[in-house]
Design a protein around this motif. Structure first.
Motif, PDB file in Angstrom:
ATOM      1  N   ILE A 195       0.813  -1.228   0.000  1.00  0.00           N
ATOM      2  CA  ILE A 195       0.000   0.000   0.000  1.00  0.00           C
ATOM      3  C   ILE A 195       0.842   1.271   0.000  1.00  0.00           C
ATOM      4  O   ILE A 195       0.299   2.381  -0.040  1.00  0.00           O
ATOM      5  CB  ILE A 195      -0.975   0.022   1.200  1.00  0.00           C
ATOM      6  N   GLY A 196       2.172   1.116   0.054  1.00  0.00           N
ATOM      7  CA  GLY A 196       3.057   2.274  -0.054  1.00  0.00           C
ATOM      8  C   GLY A 196       3.179   3.116   1.193  1.00  0.00           C
ATOM      9  O   GLY A 196       3.181   4.349   1.127  1.00  0.00           O
ATOM     10  N   VAL A 197       3.269   2.460   2.362  1.00  0.00           N
ATOM     11  CA  VAL A 197       3.472   3.186   3.618  1.00  0.00           C
ATOM     12  C   VAL A 197       4.643   2.552   4.358  1.00  0.00           C
ATOM     13  O   VAL A 197       5.188   1.534   3.932  1.00  0.00           O
ATOM     14  CB  VAL A 197       2.204   3.145   4.512  1.00  0.00           C
ATOM     15  N   SER A 198       5.031   3.154   5.469  1.00  0.00           N
ATOM     16  CA  SER A 198       6.128   2.598   6.256  1.00  0.00           C
ATOM     17  C   SER A 198       5.647   1.357   7.013  1.00  0.00           C
ATOM     18  O   SER A 198       4.447   1.157   7.213  1.00  0.00           O
ATOM     19  CB  SER A 198       6.638   3.634   7.258  1.00  0.00           C
ATOM     20  N   ARG A 199       6.596   0.539   7.438  1.00  0.00           N
ATOM     21  CA  ARG A 199       6.268  -0.678   8.187  1.00  0.00           C
ATOM     22  C   ARG A 199       5.570  -0.318   9.502  1.00  0.00           C
ATOM     23  O   ARG A 199       4.632  -0.996   9.914  1.00  0.00           O
ATOM     24  CB  ARG A 199       7.558  -1.450   8.478  1.00  0.00           C
ATOM     25  N   THR A 200       6.018   0.764  10.131  1.00  0.00           N
ATOM     26  CA  THR A 200       5.415   1.201  11.394  1.00  0.00           C
ATOM     27  C   THR A 200       3.952   1.605  11.198  1.00  0.00           C
ATOM     28  O   THR A 200       3.076   1.259  12.005  1.00  0.00           O
ATOM     29  CB  THR A 200       6.200   2.391  11.980  1.00  0.00           C
ATOM     30  N   THR A 201       3.695   2.335  10.109  1.00  0.00           N
ATOM     31  CA  THR A 201       2.321   2.752   9.809  1.00  0.00           C
ATOM     32  C   THR A 201       1.441   1.543   9.530  1.00  0.00           C
ATOM     33  O   THR A 201       0.307   1.447  10.027  1.00  0.00           O
ATOM     34  CB  THR A 201       2.300   3.700   8.594  1.00  0.00           C
ATOM     35  N   ALA A 202       1.960   0.612   8.744  1.00  0.00           N
ATOM     36  CA  ALA A 202       1.191  -0.592   8.422  1.00  0.00           C
ATOM     37  C   ALA A 202       0.848  -1.365   9.685  1.00  0.00           C
ATOM     38  O   ALA A 202      -0.284  -1.832   9.861  1.00  0.00           O
ATOM     39  CB  ALA A 202       1.987  -1.476   7.467  1.00  0.00           C
ATOM     40  N   ARG A 203       1.822  -1.480  10.581  1.00  0.00           N
ATOM     41  CA  ARG A 203       1.584  -2.206  11.833  1.00  0.00           C
ATOM     42  C   ARG A 203       0.499  -1.515  12.666  1.00  0.00           C
ATOM     43  O   ARG A 203      -0.338  -2.179  13.279  1.00  0.00           O
ATOM     44  CB  ARG A 203       2.874  -2.319  12.645  1.00  0.00           C
ATOM     45  N   ARG A 204       0.498  -0.181  12.665  1.00  0.00           N
ATOM     46  CA  ARG A 204      -0.517   0.556  13.424  1.00  0.00           C
ATOM     47  C   ARG A 204      -1.920   0.236  12.917  1.00  0.00           C
ATOM     48  O   ARG A 204      -2.837  -0.001  13.694  1.00  0.00           O
ATOM     49  CB  ARG A 204      -0.252   2.065  13.344  1.00  0.00           C
ATOM     50  N   TYR A 205      -2.066   0.203  11.599  1.00  0.00           N
ATOM     51  CA  TYR A 205      -3.371  -0.112  11.011  1.00  0.00           C
ATOM     52  C   TYR A 205      -3.752  -1.566  11.269  1.00  0.00           C
ATOM     53  O   TYR A 205      -4.921  -1.884  11.543  1.00  0.00           O
ATOM     54  CB  TYR A 205      -3.362   0.180   9.507  1.00  0.00           C
ATOM     55  N   LEU A 206      -2.790  -2.447  11.174  1.00  0.00           N
ATOM     56  CA  LEU A 206      -3.048  -3.865  11.401  1.00  0.00           C
ATOM     57  C   LEU A 206      -3.474  -4.140  12.835  1.00  0.00           C
ATOM     58  O   LEU A 206      -4.421  -4.898  13.095  1.00  0.00           O
ATOM     59  CB  LEU A 206      -1.801  -4.682  11.047  1.00  0.00           C
ATOM     60  N   GLU A 207      -2.805  -3.498  13.773  1.00  0.00           N
ATOM     61  CA  GLU A 207      -3.153  -3.698  15.179  1.00  0.00           C
ATOM     62  C   GLU A 207      -4.531  -3.093  15.493  1.00  0.00           C
ATOM     63  O   GLU A 207      -5.272  -3.616  16.329  1.00  0.00           O
ATOM     64  CB  GLU A 207      -2.079  -3.086  16.090  1.00  0.00           C
ATOM     65  N   HIS A 208      -4.875  -2.006  14.798  1.00  0.00           N
ATOM     66  CA  HIS A 208      -6.214  -1.434  14.974  1.00  0.00           C
ATOM     67  C   HIS A 208      -7.278  -2.424  14.488  1.00  0.00           C
ATOM     68  O   HIS A 208      -8.309  -2.616  15.145  1.00  0.00           O
ATOM     69  CB  HIS A 208      -6.346  -0.126  14.195  1.00  0.00           C
ATOM     70  N   LEU A 209      -7.028  -3.043  13.352  1.00  0.00           N
ATOM     71  CA  LEU A 209      -7.980  -4.015  12.813  1.00  0.00           C
ATOM     72  C   LEU A 209      -8.131  -5.233  13.730  1.00  0.00           C
ATOM     73  O   LEU A 209      -9.215  -5.807  13.839  1.00  0.00           O
ATOM     74  CB  LEU A 209      -7.542  -4.457  11.411  1.00  0.00           C
ATOM     75  N   ILE A 210      -7.063  -5.588  14.412  1.00  0.00           N
ATOM     76  CA  ILE A 210      -7.146  -6.676  15.391  1.00  0.00           C
ATOM     77  C   ILE A 210      -8.033  -6.259  16.555  1.00  0.00           C
ATOM     78  O   ILE A 210      -8.883  -7.022  17.027  1.00  0.00           O
ATOM     79  CB  ILE A 210      -5.740  -7.069  15.893  1.00  0.00           C
ATOM     80  N   SER A 211      -7.854  -5.023  17.019  1.00  0.00           N
ATOM     81  CA  SER A 211      -8.666  -4.532  18.142  1.00  0.00           C
ATOM     82  C   SER A 211     -10.146  -4.485  17.778  1.00  0.00           C
ATOM     83  O   SER A 211     -11.014  -4.606  18.638  1.00  0.00           O
ATOM     84  CB  SER A 211      -8.194  -3.144  18.579  1.00  0.00           C
ATOM     85  N   GLU A 212     -10.438  -4.317  16.463  1.00  0.00           N
ATOM     86  CA  GLU A 212     -11.824  -4.293  15.983  1.00  0.00           C
ATOM     87  C   GLU A 212     -12.317  -5.697  15.633  1.00  0.00           C
ATOM     88  O   GLU A 212     -13.455  -5.854  15.179  1.00  0.00           O
ATOM     89  CB  GLU A 212     -11.926  -3.404  14.735  1.00  0.00           C
ATOM     90  N   GLU A 213     -11.437  -6.704  15.841  1.00  0.00           N
ATOM     91  CA  GLU A 213     -11.761  -8.110  15.579  1.00  0.00           C
ATOM     92  C   GLU A 213     -12.111  -8.372  14.111  1.00  0.00           C
ATOM     93  O   GLU A 213     -12.906  -9.246  13.788  1.00  0.00           O
ATOM     94  CB  GLU A 213     -12.894  -8.598  16.496  1.00  0.00           C
ATOM     95  N   LYS A 214     -11.500  -7.584  13.219  1.00  0.00           N
ATOM     96  CA  LYS A 214     -11.724  -7.788  11.782  1.00  0.00           C
ATOM     97  C   LYS A 214     -10.642  -8.679  11.181  1.00  0.00           C
ATOM     98  O   LYS A 214     -10.849  -9.284  10.133  1.00  0.00           O
ATOM     99  CB  LYS A 214     -11.767  -6.444  11.061  1.00  0.00           C
ATOM    100  N   ILE A 215      -9.477  -8.708  11.829  1.00  0.00           N
ATOM    101  CA  ILE A 215      -8.415  -9.612  11.396  1.00  0.00           C
ATOM    102  C   ILE A 215      -7.826 -10.287  12.634  1.00  0.00           C
ATOM    103  O   ILE A 215      -8.171  -9.928  13.771  1.00  0.00           O
ATOM    104  CB  ILE A 215      -7.293  -8.874  10.614  1.00  0.00           C
TER     105      ILE A 215
END
Length: 242
Positions: A195-215
């Protein structure tokens, strides 16, 4: 000073601090006016009878009553008045009963202003449609009824209102799209490149999706080095999207 188009609101809440917060919230939304605050059953019944407000903001638990019982009485005696429950009560049977009796909305405390505003604006739209139909029509069409029943807000707007700081809805959608295309899990580094972002940014979004129980996350064990954290869409989420 009340305008003819103002929606009159009665707050029924025994915690006067919370009632005052609701009153201040209302003052920030054009087209509404608080006509009173009732902290007990007697006050609520008296104000409803004397003021005949358009809308009631009602809690459930009071020292001398249950808000659900007042809701039942109100719906039986005052057909023209609508109710939004604002309460800390989360028991599903209470929520179901309130909905079956006919509340316009059910908001769980602590109240977020954007959610409060969202509810009142939806009610304002509903109220204005009712007023217009009463003024101009004796009968309604199926299309007009359908519009009245569509009280729910746009889902994308709703989700955007509650996204935490630093989470952009479009980027979040891209992350989900990348994960949805893969049967196996992806690392934050791979998602970042896609998606063209930094690894840190990607991890932030991924962890948010986990908190929302979507992934969900798992560990991938390679031949050398430490295991990597990989992310994948939850199975039920994929089934839901099919």
């Amino acid at each position: 000073m009340k305008k003819n188009s103002d929606i009159e609101v009665l707050i029924v809440e025994d915690d006067l601090r919370i009632a005052e917060i609701q009153k201040r919230f209302i003052e920030q939304i054009p087209g509404f006016q608080t006509v009173g605050i009732a902290a007990s059953y007697i006050e609520a019944k008296t104000y409803i009878e004397l003021l005949q407000p358009d809308l009631l903001l009602l809690d459930v638990y009071f020292p001398d009553m249950n808000g659900i019982d007042l809701l039942k009485e109100t719906k039986q005696q005052t057909k023209q008045m609508d109710v939004i429950m604002i309460t800390a009560t989360k028991e599903i049977h209470q929520v179901q009963e309130a909905i079956s009796i006919g509340v316009f909305d059910y908001i769980i405390k602590p109240v977020v202003f954007e959610r409060f505003k969202q509810s009142l604006l939806a009610y304002q739209d509903f109220h204005l449609k009712i007023v217009e139909l009463r003024t101009e029509h004796h009968h309604v069409t199926q299309q007009q009824v359908d519009k009245l029943l569509r009280k729910e807000i746009d889902r994308s707007l709703s989700e955007k209102l509650y996204l935490p700081k630093g989470i952009d809805p479009l980027t979040l959608e891209k992350v989900l799209e990348v994960l949805s295309k893969m049967d196996g899990g992806l690392t934050a580094e791979v998602v970042a490149k896609e998606i063209g972002v930094s690894r840190t940014t990607a991890r932030r979004y991924l962890e948010h999706l986990i908190s929302e129980e979507k992934i969900e996350a798992d560990l991938a064990y390679g031949t050398v080095g430490r295991p990597e954290r990989v992310y994948l869409v939850r199975k039920e989420s994929k089934q839901h999207n099919v």
